[in-house]
Design a protein around this motif. Structure first.
Motif, PDB file in Angstrom:
ATOM      1  N   ASP A  66       0.830  -1.214   0.000  1.00  0.00           N
ATOM      2  CA  ASP A  66       0.000   0.000   0.000  1.00  0.00           C
ATOM      3  C   ASP A  66       0.860   1.258   0.000  1.00  0.00           C
ATOM      4  O   ASP A  66       0.537   2.245  -0.676  1.00  0.00           O
ATOM      5  N   LEU A 121       2.008   2.057  -3.355  1.00  0.00           N
ATOM      6  CA  LEU A 121       0.912   2.609  -4.148  1.00  0.00           C
ATOM      7  C   LEU A 121       0.644   4.060  -3.751  1.00  0.00           C
ATOM      8  O   LEU A 121       0.379   4.910  -4.610  1.00  0.00           O
ATOM      9  N   CYS A 180       0.881   7.267  -6.189  1.00  0.00           N
ATOM     10  CA  CYS A 180      -0.228   8.214  -6.350  1.00  0.00           C
ATOM     11  C   CYS A 180       0.210   9.644  -6.053  1.00  0.00           C
ATOM     12  O   CYS A 180      -0.220  10.587  -6.733  1.00  0.00           O
ATOM     13  N   CYS A 204      -6.201   4.047  -1.560  1.00  0.00           N
ATOM     14  CA  CYS A 204      -5.193   3.118  -2.076  1.00  0.00           C
ATOM     15  C   CYS A 204      -5.463   1.689  -1.618  1.00  0.00           C
ATOM     16  O   CYS A 204      -5.224   0.731  -2.364  1.00  0.00           O
TER      17      CYS A 204
END
Length: 432
Positions: free
Chosen positions: A237, A240, A244, A273
């Motif tokens: 996560d 990610l 982002c 996310c």
């Protein structure tokens, strides 16, 4: 029963905590492990503590409060407990509360807690106290427990769990490793032969444990284990989230430093996310939208599965390397693959395992999140002296309460990764 109360099993995960009680057999039902629900009717409670005007919040309430006041909430308790600020600095960089190290232990001050400063052990104790409250709502007085932890936890981390339980009056009967707990639950539910060798892969939110387990003549042996406490779903996560942040900065002309230091934005982004990670399990593209997170600009963009897999390729390779390292320690056939933990549901991971083991079927418990707490509960029932046909023959033959590496001065040295070998045995676990 244990000293006028009950012995329970407790599983503290990165994302959620669970508590369960052994239910004895009666005329109309067999013995079983029963999870205790919280006040919202859920069998799990988020492992989050927050304060609102000096009122302590636990679980879902704490998460809701964190959306507006991220500086008043602590999420990653399992990774922080028993550690100094220096050891977990990379985790603290994403937090917005004040912290310090007092007598070698991480201490935290949340703005709405008044002038109080709490160690992580006390925050964990607050969660244990809430679990006791849930049990008391069902007429159950909790006095003792078995708790499981990752293989890689050292003496200090394990003692921190014991201290937290003791603070709220819970006597810890035993601290065992997560994969041994899972093995107990597996043997309890599914073992049908006198000999089996199988792999347990526990891929959760905050860690990866891979163990080669052998059961012969009703003796469980942990032959080899590779453990990583810095490799779990939250680490995927985090990649990610960083992906982002870079996308938002480039597409919406917002400086990355502004995004990384905005607590409310990061809290919203983390939730999005986590959802995107799940969505990318089935879809090639995930849509992320955050309303006016910063500079009054609405953020709406997409992330592809290919981008996510490229950003996490090194993490995924570490996961598969751990699996291969354990599997390659035996020349015998591995009879079963036991896969648990929320992160194990990733199709990318499932497909890689099937390719690694020649399309072998993955064996999952009915609930991949509850295997640990059930194994803990079975052992708690035995250690508390409960007499039941299904556990009378369970005998804790040999256990290693602590894992870690000690230097010549007997000081615990915590490394990011290591492999160890040991043997843990429970005689007569299954009745013939």
């Amino acid at each position: 029963m244990s000293e006028n109360g009950f012995a329970v099993g407790i599983d503290v995960g990165y994302s959620a905590v669970r508590i369960a009680l052994f239910s004895e057999a009666s005329e109309d039902q067999v013995s079983d492990v029963c999870l205790i629900e919280n006040d919202l009717g859920s069998r799990s409670t988020p492992t989050v503590v927050a304060y609102d005007e000096q009122t302590r919040l636990i679980g879902v309430e704490a998460i809701s409060h964190a959306a507006l006041y991220p500086e008043d909430a602590v999420f990653n308790i399992k990774r922080l407990v028993g550690r100094s600020a220096e050891e977990v600095q990379h985790h603290l960089n994403r937090c917005f509360f004040d912290y310090s190290t007092v007598d070698g232990r991480l201490s935290i001050r949340l703005p709405n807690s008044g002038s109080q400063t709490h160690t992580i052990e006390y925050l964990l104790a607050f969660i244990f106290d809430k679990l006791k409250e849930y049990a008391e709502n069902e007429g159950i007085t909790v006095t003792a427990a078995v708790i499981s932890v990752p293989h890689k936890f050292n003496r200090i981390q394990m003692q921190a769990f014991i201290d937290a339980a003791n603070i709220v009056g819970i006597n810890v009967l035993q601290v065992i490793n997560d994969t041994i707990s899972i093995a107990i639950n597996y043997a309890w539910e599914k073992l049908e032969s006198n000999y089996i060798k199988f792999l347990i892969i526990d891929f959760g939110a905050s860690k990866l444990d891979v163990s080669l387990i052998e059961i012969e003549d009703f003796v469980i042996k942990d032959l080899t284990t590779v453990s990583h406490t810095d490799l779990g779903g939250v680490d995927f996560d985090e990649r990610l989230i960083q992906l982002c942040i870079t996308k938002i900065s480039n597409e919406f002309d917002i400086a990355e430093c502004k995004l990384e230091t905005n607590g409310r934005f990061l809290h919203k982004l983390r939730i999005q996310c986590e959802k995107a990670n799940i969505s990318l399990n089935d879809k090639s593209v995930a849509h992320i939208k955050i309303d006016a997170p910063i500079e009054n600009k609405d953020v709406n963009f997409t992330v592809s599965r290919r981008e996510f897999e490229e950003a996490t390729a090194d993490l995924f390779e570490r996961v598969m390397e751990a699996v291969r390292n354990v599997a390659n320690t035996t020349d015998d056939n591995i009879n079963d693959l036991i896969v648990v933990g929320g992160s194990s549901r990733l199709k990318r991971f499932e497909n890689a395992l099937k390719n690694e083991f020649n399309k072998k079927r993955l064996n999952r418990p009915m609930n991949v999140y509850e295997a640990d707490v059930k194994g803990n509960t079975i052992l708690a029932a035995k250690l508390s002296g409960l007499s039941d046909e299904r556990i009378d023959n369970i005998n804790l033959h040999e256990t290693y309460g602590y894992f870690g590496m000690e230097d010549e001065n007997e000081q615990m040295e915590v490394s990011d990764e290591y492999e160890f070998k040991t043997v843990e045995s429970w005689k007569g676990l299954i009745i013939d």
